[in-house]
Design a protein around this motif. Structure first.
Motif, PDB file in Angstrom:
ATOM      1  N   UNK A 157       0.845  -1.201  -0.050  1.00 56.24           N
ATOM      2  CA  UNK A 157      -0.150  -0.188   0.083  1.00 56.24           C
ATOM      3  C   UNK A 157       0.893   1.209  -0.082  1.00 56.24           C
ATOM      4  N   UNK A 158       1.990   1.200   0.986  1.00 56.26           N
ATOM      5  CA  UNK A 158       2.903   2.376   0.881  1.00 56.26           C
ATOM      6  C   UNK A 158       3.473   2.664  -0.573  1.00 56.26           C
ATOM      7  N   UNK A 159       3.821   1.670  -1.251  1.00 55.38           N
ATOM      8  CA  UNK A 159       4.278   1.953  -2.619  1.00 55.38           C
ATOM      9  C   UNK A 159       3.408   2.593  -3.497  1.00 55.38           C
ATOM     10  N   UNK A 160       2.066   2.049  -3.430  1.00 53.67           N
ATOM     11  CA  UNK A 160       0.927   2.715  -4.301  1.00 53.67           C
ATOM     12  C   UNK A 160       0.792   4.214  -3.815  1.00 53.67           C
ATOM     13  N   UNK A 219      10.478  13.737  -6.441  1.00 57.69           N
ATOM     14  CA  UNK A 219      11.705  12.998  -6.671  1.00 57.69           C
ATOM     15  C   UNK A 219      11.924  12.147  -5.339  1.00 57.69           C
ATOM     16  N   UNK A 220      11.606  12.721  -4.205  1.00 61.42           N
ATOM     17  CA  UNK A 220      11.693  12.178  -2.927  1.00 61.42           C
ATOM     18  C   UNK A 220      10.392  11.008  -2.751  1.00 61.42           C
ATOM     19  N   UNK A 221       9.520  11.363  -3.348  1.00 65.73           N
ATOM     20  CA  UNK A 221       8.558  10.309  -3.145  1.00 65.73           C
ATOM     21  C   UNK A 221       8.779   9.336  -4.013  1.00 65.73           C
ATOM     22  N   UNK A 222       9.357   9.324  -5.305  1.00 69.93           N
ATOM     23  CA  UNK A 222       9.666   8.450  -6.067  1.00 69.93           C
ATOM     24  C   UNK A 222      10.781   7.591  -5.556  1.00 69.93           C
ATOM     25  N   UNK A 265      21.617   4.237   0.033  1.00 67.31           N
ATOM     26  CA  UNK A 265      22.651   4.820  -1.076  1.00 67.31           C
ATOM     27  C   UNK A 265      21.683   5.673  -2.036  1.00 67.31           C
ATOM     28  N   UNK A 266      20.614   4.957  -2.435  1.00 69.80           N
ATOM     29  CA  UNK A 266      19.681   5.421  -3.504  1.00 69.80           C
ATOM     30  C   UNK A 266      18.999   6.821  -2.942  1.00 69.80           C
ATOM     31  N   UNK A 267      18.640   6.712  -1.746  1.00 66.21           N
ATOM     32  CA  UNK A 267      18.266   7.972  -1.066  1.00 66.21           C
ATOM     33  C   UNK A 267      19.067   9.023  -1.090  1.00 66.21           C
ATOM     34  N   UNK A 268      20.289   8.855  -0.939  1.00 63.65           N
ATOM     35  CA  UNK A 268      21.497   9.673  -0.821  1.00 63.65           C
ATOM     36  C   UNK A 268      21.768  10.333  -2.190  1.00 63.65           C
ATOM     37  N   UNK A 269      21.380   9.442  -3.143  1.00 66.21           N
ATOM     38  CA  UNK A 269      21.605   9.896  -4.525  1.00 66.21           C
ATOM     39  C   UNK A 269      20.393  10.866  -4.978  1.00 66.21           C
ATOM     40  N   UNK A 277       9.221   5.348  -3.150  1.00 70.09           N
ATOM     41  CA  UNK A 277       8.400   4.160  -3.633  1.00 70.09           C
ATOM     42  C   UNK A 277       9.498   3.007  -3.939  1.00 70.09           C
ATOM     43  N   UNK A 278      10.894   3.440  -4.592  1.00 67.41           N
ATOM     44  CA  UNK A 278      11.795   2.612  -5.051  1.00 67.41           C
ATOM     45  C   UNK A 278      12.324   1.764  -3.776  1.00 67.41           C
ATOM     46  N   UNK A 279      12.596   2.682  -2.824  1.00 68.98           N
ATOM     47  CA  UNK A 279      12.905   2.069  -1.439  1.00 68.98           C
ATOM     48  C   UNK A 279      12.427   1.010  -0.894  1.00 68.98           C
ATOM     49  N   UNK A 280      10.958   1.285  -0.734  1.00 66.25           N
ATOM     50  CA  UNK A 280      10.119   0.491  -0.237  1.00 66.25           C
ATOM     51  C   UNK A 280       9.811  -0.776  -0.818  1.00 66.25           C
ATOM     52  N   UNK A 281       9.993  -0.588  -2.395  1.00 66.83           N
ATOM     53  CA  UNK A 281      10.054  -1.728  -3.019  1.00 66.83           C
ATOM     54  C   UNK A 281      11.109  -2.873  -2.686  1.00 66.83           C
TER      55      UNK A 281
END
Length: 387
Positions: free
Chosen positions: A137-140, A166-169, A202-206, A172-176
């Protein structure tokens, strides 16, 4: 949901108030959704004993704080000019976007730190269907938030909203990644919780670095968009009296608060009052069509003189031989008993392959070859206003 709230709270507002209203609406919705996601993920992390899920929950809590900062930023940016800030407070929106980027970077650092500890001291995670449902649900929700923040950011030309999107996207990737790690742990009994948490960090840092760059650029001063410059040039050159423009500078005091200045070349033999009236009309026209304040400086140039026109063509030809990207303006000729000065400015791109001295040296050498030793160059080198 956003579209419904938009129709209820924004559609009937005056145009000048809509930008701030959009920012406040997105900020409030972002706070509410992120707080709900934090509560859900935190419970899921406790139930499953997963550092990745718990860290992802606190990431959402920081997002709620970022949405609050964005809300305050739009509120402050909408404040009217005052004696201390005569050009308004529009740059507060950029500052709020920078704070959001800082929050993203801090959260990324903490997430990587906690994940490294989990890698060094792994703990058993507990599979929970409820946790997986919450993550899905969080990803959606985050994908939806990325979509509406991006669409509204594009609609009102907001760097802060684009940074939030960009932060929200990235969330979503992080939660995936967290969701996939939980499934892998359950199916294959492989402990990758800590590694996935580090990867997410690391992804969030980028993402935070990119968001910081997007908000820092307008604060430090960035070149105007090519399309904006071309439209200003088109509007000015529609006036047949104007022979050319140069030294266009765009001052950005926040979205919707632009001031531009430029030099317009006009015939030196025309009536000064007529030229002044024409420039006034151009300033007004540009201001209305480009939503900015425009100031135009008149540069008188001699026209119709065959010798001057021929000398100008010669110098343009020399520049074209050196590099087609080069151009000149403000061309003047001062004749004396022993020599003639050719005075003009050369426009070059940033990080040009030749130094200013090397370029001027080539110009002088080639001019002497074509015109003779009695022609001296007085050249000023300018940097291009756009990339």
């Amino acid at each position: 949901m956003i579209r419904l709230l938009e129709r209820i709270f924004i559609s009937k507002r005056p145009e000048k108030e809509k930008r701030q209203a959009y920012g406040i609406l997105c900020g409030v919705v972002g706070i509410l959704l992120n707080v709900c996601l934090f509560i859900g993920k935190f419970l899921a992390g406790v139930i499953s004993n997963s550092i990745a899920i718990t860290a992802d929950a606190f990431n959402n809590l920081s997002d709620a704080g970022s949405s609050f900062v964005t809300l305050i930023g739009f509120k402050l940016a909408g404040a009217k000019p005052d004696p201390e800030h005569p050009f308004g407070h529009g740059r507060m929106e950029y500052v709020s976007g920078l704070v959001v980027a800082g929050a993203i970077l801090i959260m990324a650092f903490e997430l990587v730190r906690d994940s490294v500890d989990k890698i060094l001291h792994p703990q058993e995670t507990v599979f929970s269907t409820a946790a997986l449902v919450i993550l899905a649900i969080s990803i959606l929700v985050k994908l939806y938030m990325a979509y509406y923040n991006k669409s509204i950011g594009k609609k009102i030309n907001s760097t802060a909203m684009r940074a939030t999107s960009l932060d929200s996207l990235s969330d979503a990737c992080a939660t995936t990644v967290v969701l996939v790690s939980a499934l892998i742990a359950e199916i294959f009994h492989v402990r990758i919780d800590g590694w996935c948490g580090a990867l997410v960090g690391l992804f969030i840092f980028y993402s935070g670095i990119n968001a910081a760059k997007e908000t820092l650029d307008p604060l430090l001063g960035q070149p105007p968009e090519k399309e904006f410059v071309e439209e200003v040039e088109r509007l000015v050159m529609q006036e047949k009296t104007v022979r050319g423009i140069h030294d266009l500078v765009v001052h950005d005091y926040g979205p919707g608060r632009l001031m531009i200045s430029l030099h317009a070349e006009v015939p030196a033999d025309r009536n000064i009052l007529e030229l002044h009236d024409m420039i006034d009309n151009l300033e007004k026209q540009i201001g209305e069509k480009m939503s900015c304040e425009a100031v135009i400086h008149m540069d008188p140039v001699v026209v119709g003189n065959p010798l001057i026109e021929e000398l100008k063509r010669t110098e343009k030809g020399i520049l074209a031989e050196i590099d087609s990207k080069l151009s000149l303006h403000d061309f003047r000729v001062v004749m004396g008993p022993t020599h003639t000065n050719l005075i003009f400015d050369v426009v070059i791109p940033f990080k040009y392959k030749l130094s200013d001295e090397e370029l001027v040296g080539q110009l002088k050498s080639r001019t002497s070859e074509l015109l003779g030793e009695e022609y001296f160059l007085v050249v000023k080198v300018d940097k291009a206003s756009i990339k």
